[in-house]
Design an enzyme around this catalytic site. Structure first.
Site, short mmCIF file in Angstrom:
data_model
loop_
_atom_site.label_atom_id
_atom_site.label_comp_id
_atom_site.label_asym_id
_atom_site.label_seq_id
_atom_site.Cartn_x
_atom_site.Cartn_y
_atom_site.Cartn_z
N CYS A 176 -26.89 36.08 11.56
CA CYS A 176 -26.82 35.49 12.04
C CYS A 176 -25.29 34.47 12.17
O CYS A 176 -24.63 34.03 10.84
CB CYS A 176 -27.52 33.82 12.54
N CYS A 236 -23.15 33.22 19.85
CA CYS A 236 -24.01 34.01 18.80
C CYS A 236 -22.64 34.84 17.86
O CYS A 236 -21.57 35.78 18.76
CB CYS A 236 -25.02 35.11 19.56
#
Length: 277
Positions: A221, A83
């Protein structure tokens, strides 16, 4: 038995996370507990959890055991490999809390080691650059969102992405779009996929929205912005470049090189507390 643990809350371009310090991996978080903590009404609320733990304490870790390891869980309790926004916040936490001494260091993830540079930081805010590795283009595929089919570039960033650059799509139209759970080719993406809807490259910038597997639509994201930049450059006939990626939660800078990529953007730590699980 209930257990009270310390936590912090932070975000990177409004992709928000719960930080749980747990150096020796003494807290065994179950998927159900992760779901409860990330619940935005009955819990703290977040897109995921970043457990701060030493790599030596993670059974499936393949990185240097002396590194700090970002044990990342999606809001649905599932494990995730990587991430990009989470790494920025994780690095900010380590540096601002004195867990590392230098401004440049490596972090362990399930996608391997990631190098980070703290460009500026205090206890509450930071600007962090992350070496995101080399985007691996896996081919072309499509997805269906509420009956509309989008074609995109498959990009592996340690986690799977389908970045769909839509011809003629404006930032305003993208903002008004009803973004729902996409249907996708499960043979092409057997472990699920994060889907990015992206405008064409214009003046070195694009706008993007994302549907993350295990979470739903998020405000940003990090790995998705790199996939989006990669797809937008390819759509423009370019192999390298610097792209400003605008997401609902803010803006980041992505650099794509022949043999790698970086992601630079903000991080904020907004709260500290204790919670019972």
């Amino acid at each position: 038995m209930n257990l009270t643990i310390p936590f912090a809350k932070g975000h990177a371009t409004e992709n928000d996370f719960i930080i749980i310090p747990d150096e020796q991996a003494q807290i065994d978080l179950t998927p159900e507990q992760v779901v409860q903590l990330c619940d935005r009404r009955a819990g703290i609320g977040a897109d995921g959890i970043l457990r701060v733990v030493k790599a030596a304490a993670i059974e499936d870790s393949t990185v240097d055991p002396d590194l700090w390891f970002m044990d990342y869980r999606n809001a649905d309790g599932s494990l995730a490999e990587m991430c990009g926004n989470g790494v920025r916040l994780f690095a900010h936490w380590l540096y601002s809390r004195g867990l590392v001494d230098a401004k440049s260091f490596d972090i362990g993830t399930r996608a391997g080691e990631r190098h980070v540079d703290i460009l500026e930081a205090d206890q509450h805010a930071a600007e962090v650059r992350v070496d995101m590795g080399t985007p691996e283009v896996t081919g072309l595929s499509t997805c269906d969102i509420d009956g509309q089919v989008f074609a995109g570039l498959g990009v592996d960033m340690g986690n799977p992405h389908l970045a769909c650059v839509v011809p003629g799509l404006s930032a305003a139209s993208l903002a008004e779009m009803e973004l729902r759970a996409p249907a996708f080719d499960q043979d092409f993406f057997p472990h699920g996929v994060n889907v990015e809807i992206v405008t064409e490259l214009e003046e070195d910038s694009v706008s993007m929205r994302v549907w993350e597997r295990g979470v739903g639509e998020t405000r940003s994201c990090g790995t998705g912005t790199v996939a989006a930049a990669c797809a937008a450059l390819a759509d423009a006939g370019l192999g390298e470049g610097t792209v400003r990626v605008k997401v609902p939660g803010g803006e980041v800078e992505v650099q794509i090189f022949d043999d790698g990529s970086t992601l630079t953007g903000p991080s904020k730590i907004i709260a500290l507390g204790e919670v019972e699980i």
